[in-house]
Write an enzyme that holds these catalytic residues in place. Structure first.
Site, PDB file in Angstrom:
ATOM      1  CG  HIS A  47      44.604  38.296  44.429  1.00 48.81           C
ATOM      2  ND1 HIS A  47      44.261  36.932  45.739  1.00 48.81           N
ATOM      3  CD2 HIS A  47      42.973  38.033  43.767  1.00 48.81           C
ATOM      4  CE1 HIS A  47      43.066  36.721  45.371  1.00 48.81           C
ATOM      5  NE2 HIS A  47      41.975  36.594  44.437  1.00 48.81           N
TER       6      HIS A  47
ATOM      7  CG  MET B 102      39.238  31.506  37.785  1.00 48.90           C
ATOM      8  SD  MET B 102      38.285  32.159  37.038  1.00 48.90           S
ATOM      9  CE  MET B 102      38.508  33.917  38.284  1.00 48.90           C
TER      10      MET B 102
ATOM     11  CG  HIS C 197      42.179  33.013  44.682  1.00 53.38           C
ATOM     12  ND1 HIS C 197      40.528  34.181  44.566  1.00 53.38           N
ATOM     13  CD2 HIS C 197      41.210  31.515  45.448  1.00 53.38           C
ATOM     14  CE1 HIS C 197      40.063  33.555  45.186  1.00 53.38           C
ATOM     15  NE2 HIS C 197      39.867  32.089  45.577  1.00 53.38           N
TER      16      HIS C 197
ATOM     17  CG  ASP D 234      38.824  37.250  45.449  1.00 54.54           C
ATOM     18  OD1 ASP D 234      38.675  38.650  44.789  1.00 54.54           O
ATOM     19  OD2 ASP D 234      39.174  37.027  45.283  1.00 54.54           O
TER      20      ASP D 234
HETATM   21  C1  DX5 Z   1      36.434  35.919  40.736  1.00 54.61           C
HETATM   22  C2  DX5 Z   1      38.528  35.854  41.407  1.00 54.61           C
HETATM   23  C3  DX5 Z   1      38.477  37.660  42.263  1.00 54.61           C
HETATM   24  C4  DX5 Z   1      37.943  39.437  41.663  1.00 54.61           C
HETATM   25  C5  DX5 Z   1      37.286  40.455  42.126  1.00 54.61           C
HETATM   26  O1  DX5 Z   1      35.942  35.064  41.420  1.00 54.61           O
HETATM   27  O2  DX5 Z   1      38.235  35.788  42.715  1.00 54.61           O
HETATM   28  O3  DX5 Z   1      39.601  37.465  42.339  1.00 54.61           O
HETATM   29  O4  DX5 Z   1      39.452  39.062  40.423  1.00 54.61           O
HETATM   30  O5  DX5 Z   1      37.130  40.758  40.938  1.00 54.61           O
HETATM   31  P1  DX5 Z   1      36.395  43.049  41.477  1.00 54.61           P
HETATM   32  O6  DX5 Z   1      37.109  43.484  42.447  1.00 54.61           O
HETATM   33  O7  DX5 Z   1      36.045  42.905  39.640  1.00 54.61           O
HETATM   34  O8  DX5 Z   1      35.102  42.515  41.730  1.00 54.61           O
HETATM   35 ZN    ZN Z   2      40.721  35.729  43.403  1.00 57.99          ZN
END
Ligand code: DX5
Ligand code: ZN
Length: 223
Positions: free
Chosen positions: A35, A39, A68, A177
């Site tokens: 994944h 951002m 993502h 997620d």
């Molecule tokens: C958050 C991301 C996630 C993040 C999840 O905006 O989309 O993919 O990495 O992290 P954990 O599993 O630590 O909550």
């Molecule tokens: Zn994510």
């Protein structure tokens, strides 16, 4: 049941000074997807990483790249993400005017299309795209940062999403997620999710051990 359960470790929680090595570890431990959180500092407050990082890790592994996109107007970059090795491209419903057109664009490039919704977006808004999608990503935290707590109201949202697909005779993947760990993953699996993203729960501590624990939790759910 019989639904295919997939683990997608989020590299956002990795140690970037040894990213290639950590990706090898998740691959060897048997995770199916990787994944990759992009951002832009606008759709979400934070900035993560972009094309050069993805292009260089593409050479390091054969894993399925589950990208993502937490960016405004993702349609601007679909071709580029496809070209550098994304296998599946997920964008946010809230970031585009015409989700259907973006889905078609992703499919036109031979990639899997995912649509994501933030915790406050009604799940019913995905209905017009239900039969086009390969995957729905139900965010279980506010997107933007790793290491947050699972939002309990997500459980009912996952259930609603599974109902929407089932009623249409679709077995579409539902990804979750944010805040998922070996000790709460049963909650989302039971609600109907089958593609599990985990960042902190995989990359903090012993990666191999963490993946084993997550797999054990998957197996316990199947019984
Ligand atoms: C958050 C991301 C996630 C993040 C999840 O905006 O989309 O993919 O990495 O992290 P954990 O599993 O630590 O909550
Ligand atoms: Zn994510």
């Amino acid at each position: 049941m019989g639904r295919n359960m997939i683990l997608s470790p989020s590299i956002l929680a990795a140690d970037f000074s040894i990213l290639g090595k950590q990706i090898k570890e998740v691959e060897e431990a048997g995770a199916e997807y990787l994944h990759i959180d992009v951002m832009d500092g606008s759709f979400v407050p934070s900035i993560s990483f972009g094309m050069p990082v993805i292009a260089s890790i593409r050479k390091a592994t054969g894993m399925i790249f589950d990208v993502h996109l937490m960016i405004e107007r993702p349609e601007r970059y679909i071709e580029e993400f496809a070209a550098i090795g994304a296998d599946s491209i997920t964008f946010h419903l809230e970031a585009v005017k015409e989700p259907g057109i973006v889905i078609d664009k992703i499919h036109g490039l031979g990639k899997k299309a995912g649509l994501s919704v933030k915790p406050a977006t009604p799940i019913s808004e995905i209905i017009p795209y239900a039969d086009k999608l390969d995957m729905l990503l139900v965010m279980t935290v506010e997107p933007g940062f790793g290491g947050q707590e699972y939002i309990p109201a997500s459980t009912e949202r996952i259930r609603e999403a599974r109902r929407i697909f089932s009623e249409r005779g679709l077995a579409t993947d539902i990804q979750v997620d944010g805040g998922i760990r070996a000790d709460n993953v049963h909650v989302v699996l039971e609600a109907g999710a089958n593609v599990i993203v985990a960042g902190s729960a995989i990359f903090k501590g012993d990666i191999g051990e963490n993946i084993k624990n997550m797999r054990k939790a998957f197996a316990a759910f199947e019984k």
